[in-house]
Design a protein around this motif. Structure first.
Motif, PDB file in Angstrom:
ATOM      1  N   HIS A  42       0.842  -1.192   0.000  1.00 18.70           N
ATOM      2  CA  HIS A  42       0.000   0.000   0.000  1.00 18.70           C
ATOM      3  C   HIS A  42       0.878   1.243   0.000  1.00 18.70           C
ATOM      4  N   GLU A  43       0.455   2.244  -0.736  1.00 17.92           N
ATOM      5  CA  GLU A  43       1.174   3.511  -0.776  1.00 17.92           C
ATOM      6  C   GLU A  43       1.015   4.220   0.571  1.00 17.92           C
ATOM      7  N   ALA A  44       2.122   4.695   1.121  1.00 15.71           N
ATOM      8  CA  ALA A  44       2.093   5.350   2.430  1.00 15.71           C
ATOM      9  C   ALA A  44       1.140   6.541   2.447  1.00 15.71           C
ATOM     10  N   ASN A  45       1.160   7.345   1.391  1.00 13.30           N
ATOM     11  CA  ASN A  45       0.276   8.515   1.385  1.00 13.30           C
ATOM     12  C   ASN A  45      -1.190   8.110   1.384  1.00 13.30           C
ATOM     13  N   HIS A  46      -1.535   6.992   0.748  1.00 13.94           N
ATOM     14  CA  HIS A  46      -2.904   6.505   0.773  1.00 13.94           C
ATOM     15  C   HIS A  46      -3.278   6.024   2.170  1.00 13.94           C
ATOM     16  N   LEU A  47      -2.358   5.325   2.835  1.00 13.32           N
ATOM     17  CA  LEU A  47      -2.638   4.847   4.190  1.00 13.32           C
ATOM     18  C   LEU A  47      -2.951   6.000   5.122  1.00 13.32           C
ATOM     19  N   PHE A  48      -2.141   7.031   5.076  1.00 13.24           N
ATOM     20  CA  PHE A  48      -2.361   8.187   5.954  1.00 13.24           C
ATOM     21  C   PHE A  48      -3.664   8.907   5.600  1.00 13.24           C
ATOM     22  N   SER A  49      -3.940   9.072   4.318  1.00 13.59           N
ATOM     23  CA  SER A  49      -5.158   9.752   3.894  1.00 13.59           C
ATOM     24  C   SER A  49      -6.408   8.987   4.292  1.00 13.59           C
ATOM     25  N   ILE A  50      -6.395   7.675   4.098  1.00 16.72           N
ATOM     26  CA  ILE A  50      -7.549   6.847   4.450  1.00 16.72           C
ATOM     27  C   ILE A  50      -7.756   6.830   5.961  1.00 16.72           C
ATOM     28  N   ALA A  51      -6.682   6.616   6.713  1.00 22.38           N
ATOM     29  CA  ALA A  51      -6.796   6.589   8.176  1.00 22.38           C
ATOM     30  C   ALA A  51      -7.332   7.912   8.705  1.00 22.38           C
ATOM     31  N   LYS A  52      -6.826   9.009   8.193  1.00 27.00           N
ATOM     32  CA  LYS A  52      -7.278  10.328   8.650  1.00 27.00           C
ATOM     33  C   LYS A  52      -8.755  10.542   8.320  1.00 27.00           C
ATOM     34  N   ALA A  53      -9.162  10.171   7.115  1.00 32.81           N
ATOM     35  CA  ALA A  53     -10.559  10.354   6.706  1.00 32.81           C
ATOM     36  C   ALA A  53     -11.517   9.525   7.549  1.00 32.81           C
ATOM     37  N   LEU A  54     -11.069   8.346   7.998  1.00 31.83           N
ATOM     38  CA  LEU A  54     -11.916   7.474   8.813  1.00 31.83           C
ATOM     39  C   LEU A  54     -11.800   7.764  10.306  1.00 31.83           C
ATOM     40  N   GLY A  55     -10.800   8.548  10.691  1.00 26.34           N
ATOM     41  CA  GLY A  55     -10.591   8.832  12.106  1.00 26.34           C
ATOM     42  C   GLY A  55     -10.061   7.630  12.868  1.00 26.34           C
ATOM     43  N   VAL A  56      -9.224   6.832  12.197  1.00 25.80           N
ATOM     44  CA  VAL A  56      -8.611   5.659  12.828  1.00 25.80           C
ATOM     45  C   VAL A  56      -7.099   5.733  12.659  1.00 25.80           C
ATOM     46  N   THR A  57      -6.395   4.869  13.355  1.00 25.00           N
ATOM     47  CA  THR A  57      -4.953   4.775  13.170  1.00 25.00           C
ATOM     48  C   THR A  57      -4.660   3.882  11.960  1.00 25.00           C
ATOM     49  N   ILE A  58      -3.468   3.989  11.443  1.00 24.36           N
ATOM     50  CA  ILE A  58      -3.075   3.118  10.331  1.00 24.36           C
ATOM     51  C   ILE A  58      -3.148   1.661  10.761  1.00 24.36           C
ATOM     52  N   GLU A  59      -2.790   1.386  11.989  1.00 26.46           N
ATOM     53  CA  GLU A  59      -2.837   0.012  12.486  1.00 26.46           C
ATOM     54  C   GLU A  59      -4.246  -0.568  12.411  1.00 26.46           C
ATOM     55  N   GLU A  60      -5.256   0.277  12.598  1.00 27.53           N
ATOM     56  CA  GLU A  60      -6.643  -0.203  12.561  1.00 27.53           C
ATOM     57  C   GLU A  60      -7.107  -0.557  11.156  1.00 27.53           C
ATOM     58  N   LEU A  61      -6.354  -0.168  10.150  1.00 28.50           N
ATOM     59  CA  LEU A  61      -6.685  -0.542   8.778  1.00 28.50           C
ATOM     60  C   LEU A  61      -6.295  -1.989   8.477  1.00 28.50           C
ATOM     61  N   PHE A  62      -5.629  -2.631   9.430  1.00 27.81           N
ATOM     62  CA  PHE A  62      -5.132  -3.986   9.232  1.00 27.81           C
ATOM     63  C   PHE A  62      -5.442  -4.868  10.431  1.00 27.81           C
ATOM     64  N   ILE A  63      -5.506  -6.160  10.168  1.00 28.92           N
ATOM     65  CA  ILE A  63      -5.583  -7.174  11.224  1.00 28.92           C
ATOM     66  C   ILE A  63      -4.194  -7.790  11.302  1.00 28.92           C
ATOM     67  N   VAL A  64      -3.620  -7.771  12.486  1.00 32.36           N
ATOM     68  CA  VAL A  64      -2.278  -8.325  12.672  1.00 32.36           C
ATOM     69  C   VAL A  64      -2.392  -9.598  13.497  1.00 32.36           C
ATOM     70  N   GLU A  65      -1.891 -10.675  12.944  1.00 31.28           N
ATOM     71  CA  GLU A  65      -1.903 -11.959  13.633  1.00 31.28           C
ATOM     72  C   GLU A  65      -0.466 -12.403  13.869  1.00 31.28           C
ATOM     73  N   HIS A  66      -0.245 -12.977  15.032  1.00 32.39           N
ATOM     74  CA  HIS A  66       1.089 -13.477  15.384  1.00 32.39           C
ATOM     75  C   HIS A  66       1.056 -15.000  15.403  1.00 32.39           C
ATOM     76  N   GLU A  67       1.927 -15.606  14.615  1.00 29.80           N
ATOM     77  CA  GLU A  67       2.048 -17.052  14.595  1.00 29.80           C
ATOM     78  C   GLU A  67       3.445 -17.425  15.071  1.00 29.80           C
ATOM     79  N   GLU A  68       3.491 -18.504  15.780  1.00 31.55           N
ATOM     80  CA  GLU A  68       4.804 -18.966  16.268  1.00 31.55           C
ATOM     81  C   GLU A  68       5.296 -20.137  15.482  1.00 31.55           C
TER      82      GLU A  68
END
Length: 68
Positions: A42-68
């Motif tokens: 994803h383009e960084a400028n798009h991530l920031f623009s989308i997150a700002k427009a939605l009022g969320v953090t960039i992290e909230e645009l993704f689901i992060v799963e940890h596998e061992e």
């Protein structure tokens, strides 16, 4: 290992927004938004623009799963 999955479609649904609404608010083309959940890069400028427009953090645009 960390697995990162886009989470934009559920966020839009929860907020009652369409891709066009988000495009208008963020300035990111609707086609780019349409492909967001399918892309692994994803383009960084798009991530920031989308997150700002939605009022969320960039992290909230993704689901992060940890596998061992």
């Amino acid at each position: 290992m960390v697995i990162v999955k886009p989470n934009l479609t559920p966020l839009l649904k929860d907020m009652g927004l369409t891709q066009m609404d988000l495009s208008d608010k963020s300035g990111v083309p609707q086609g780019t938004i349409s492909r967001f959940d399918k892309n692994s890069r994803h383009e960084a400028n798009h991530l920031f623009s989308i997150a700002k427009a939605l009022g969320v953090t960039i992290e909230e645009l993704f689901i992060v799963e940890h596998e061992e």
